[in-house]
Scaffold this active site. Structure first.
Site, PDB file in Angstrom:
ATOM      1  CG  ASP A  39       1.833   9.866  -3.130  1.00  0.00           C
ATOM      2  OD1 ASP A  39       3.004   9.597  -3.425  1.00  0.00           O
ATOM      3  OD2 ASP A  39       0.995  10.242  -3.963  1.00  0.00           O
ATOM      4  CG  HIS A  74       3.447   5.532  -3.220  1.00  0.00           C
ATOM      5  ND1 HIS A  74       2.911   6.337  -4.195  1.00  0.00           N
ATOM      6  CD2 HIS A  74       2.475   4.648  -2.889  1.00  0.00           C
ATOM      7  CE1 HIS A  74       1.654   5.958  -4.441  1.00  0.00           C
ATOM      8  NE2 HIS A  74       1.373   4.942  -3.661  1.00  0.00           N
TER       9      HIS A  74
END
Ligand SMILES: *[C@@H]1O[C@H](CO)[C@@H](O)[C@H](O)[C@H]1NC(C)=O
Ligand SMILES: *[C@@H]1O[C@H](CO)[C@@H](O)[C@H](O)[C@H]1NC(C)=O
Ligand SMILES: *[C@@H]1O[C@H](CO)[C@@H](O)[C@H](O)[C@H]1NC(C)=O
Ligand SMILES: *[C@@H]1O[C@H](CO)[C@@H](O)[C@H](O)[C@H]1NC(C)=O
Ligand SMILES: *[C@@H]1O[C@H](CO)[C@@H](O)[C@H](O)[C@H]1NC(C)=O
Ligand SMILES: *[C@@H]1O[C@H](CO)[C@@H](O)[C@H](O)[C@H]1NC(C)=O
Ligand SMILES: *[C@@H]1O[C@H](CO)[C@@H](O)[C@H](O)[C@H]1NC(C)=O
Length: 420
Positions: free
Chosen positions: A245, A268
């Site tokens: 993430d 991310h």
């Protein structure tokens, strides 16, 4: 692509809804004596430099016995002493459930946790209930160092994480939670395979981290490297972060946050947000992201705010500079139309005001054609957004897209500015 968003929702639910105690705590501790560990190695009363070796408090360090109680007892004794005590966790593998390093430690000026070995999180989720794994709260002057490893053993837990699909999910434990800390230094620490976030900061002041290694597989859910909320004076430097993430996410109510020398990927990217989910969110002010390299990440630098935000807030004075993008999905992205759920009630524009944002000397390659996305709120257009010396390439020609913003362009800007 939108999956990463849900973790912020889950996170906010646990931090803001579930954590009523924050910056204050009553104490029954006395600062008048040094520790007196079970099994010898007693620290002289008032010595001021006591060493509290967890072995003297009964740890087995065999990787299978539960060492939580012994480690916590060593901390209690150190916290109860004076001067600059040190809790030493020597080489070895220590299995633990939740461990609470709680203050205040009234008599100490600094307190060091020297992790030389590996702490392994129990995989029995029932042990955690509403707890995170390693929790530091209400301590002034914490130093966490020693070159050791926190192994969250997340792989067993990840299948139980329903947050990417369900708003009302049960949140798994964060590996290292820092709550209402003041004057913290974390250096040379590895965090592996957290069950949920690796690091979570809330209500922290003056927090410096460097030399961190944070690792989880690209497909592990919600394993953000570090999430920062309601904090000020935070510096994260010279660290390597690869997760499933965000490498780092900066939530609401933060000021004076500096992120520098981060190698991010997979993951991310480095994100501000998501902002504007709750009423009465504080502003974000004074963010610097500098000298970072993103490799193969879904986003590079991102600012994300909710549509239908219930209250007005602002994110201002943010600088992203000297950043290299290697094959990054959305190298530069502002997204103010964020709404992950199929059934958002209405489409009111985001009420988060974005102002004084500069992207400077950002270069490299985009893995998608749209290398620059500036999608600002229809209700409150972005103010004073500057792009200076941008060079982002894509094999089929990189492009830029903009809404509700008149950015200022300085130097050479590739892809060329949007036509508004
Ligand atoms: C927690 O912090 C909030 C905002 O900083 C404050 O309003 C609230 O009183 C605090 N709660 C406790 C229990 O300290
Ligand atoms: C604890 O620390 C305070 C402040 O440094 C000091 O005044 C006090 O004498 C110490 N000892 C006790 C028992 O409180
Ligand atoms: C802390 O110090 C007080 C006073 O010396 C003592 O009574 C208490 O047992 C200590 N607590 C711990 C956890 O060491
Ligand atoms: C944190 O520590 C600094 C320096 O000692 C101090 O000025 C500040 O008031 C402290 N903040 C809180 C919330 O205690
Ligand atoms: C963190 O770094 C800043 C800038 O170098 C420094 O001013 C501050 O005192 C440091 N804080 C701690 C807790 O070491
Ligand atoms: C940039 O970050 C790297 C770590 O990724 C560090 O080694 C280097 O010294 C930094 N350069 C500057 C100018 O800060
Ligand atoms: C902008 O942010 C920087 C970095 O945190 C800070 O030094 C500066 O004072 C801020 N400027 C304003 C006008 O808030």
């Amino acid at each position: 692509m939108k999956v990463g968003i849900f973790f912020i929702i889950c996170f906010n639910a646990i931090f803001i809804g579930g954590n009523s105690q924050n910056s204050t705590r009553s104490t029954t501790q006395d600062n008048s004596t040094g520790g007196t560990p079970a099994g010898g190695a007693a620290t002289p009363a008032g010595s001021g430099t006591g060493t509290f070796n967890v072995k003297d408090f009964g740890t087995k360090g065999d990787g299978t016995s539960d060492d939580s109680k012994a480690i916590q007892a060593a901390w209690q004794a150190a916290c109860n002493s004076t001067g600059s005590p040190k809790v030493v966790i020597p080489t070895g593998t220590y299995l633990t459930g939740p461990v609470q390093f709680f203050g205040p430690c009234k008599g100490v000026t600094t307190i060091t946790v020297q992790l030389e070995g590996t702490l392994k999180a129990s995989t029995n989720l029932e042990q955690y209930e509403n707890h995170d794994w390693i929790q530091f709260s209400w301590v002034n002057g914490l130093i966490l160092t020693g070159g050791g490893t926190f192994d969250g053993q997340g792989a067993v837990a990840w299948p139980y994480n329903k947050c990417p699909a369900n708003k009302k999910c049960n949140v798994l434990p964060t590996s290292l939670k820092f709550n209402a800390m003041n004057g913290t230094i974390v250096s040379g620490i590895t965090s592996l395979n957290s069950k949920f976030f690796h690091y979570g900061l809330i209500d922290c002041q003056n927090f410096n981290a460097s030399g961190l290694h944070i690792t989880a597989p690209e497909d592990s859910p919600n394993t953000d490297g570090m999430h920062i909320e309601r904090s000020s004076g935070v510096t994260i430097a010279d660290s390597t972060i690869g997760t499933g993430d965000d490498c780092i996410s900066i939530g609401h109510s933060n000021s004076h946050v500096t992120i520098t020398g981060i190698n991010c990927g997979p993951g991310h990217g480095i994100s501000v947000g998501s902002l504007g989910k709750y009423q009465n969110e504080g502003d974000v002010n004074g963010l610097i992201v500098r000298n970072c390299t993103m490799t193969g990440t879904q986003n590079g630098v991102r600012i994300k705010t909710w549509e239908n935000s219930p209250g007005a807030s602002a994110a201002t004075n943010m600088t992203f500079e000297d950043i290299v993008m290697n094959n990054v999905g959305n190298p530069i992205i502002i997204d103010q139309t964020y709404c992950p759920f199929a059934s958002c009630e209405g489409n009111a524009p985001s009420q988060v005001k974005l102002q004084d944002i500069s992207f400077k000397n950002i270069r490299g390659t985009s893995s998608t054609p749209v290398a620059v996305t500036l999608e600002c709120s229809q209700g409150i257009p972005c103010q004073n957004v500057i792009l200076e010396d941008i060079n982002l390439q894509h094999s089929a020609g990189a492009t830029a897209t903009c809404q509700n913003v008149q950015a200022k362009y300085l130097g050479t800007v590739v892809p060329p500015p949007c036509k508004v």
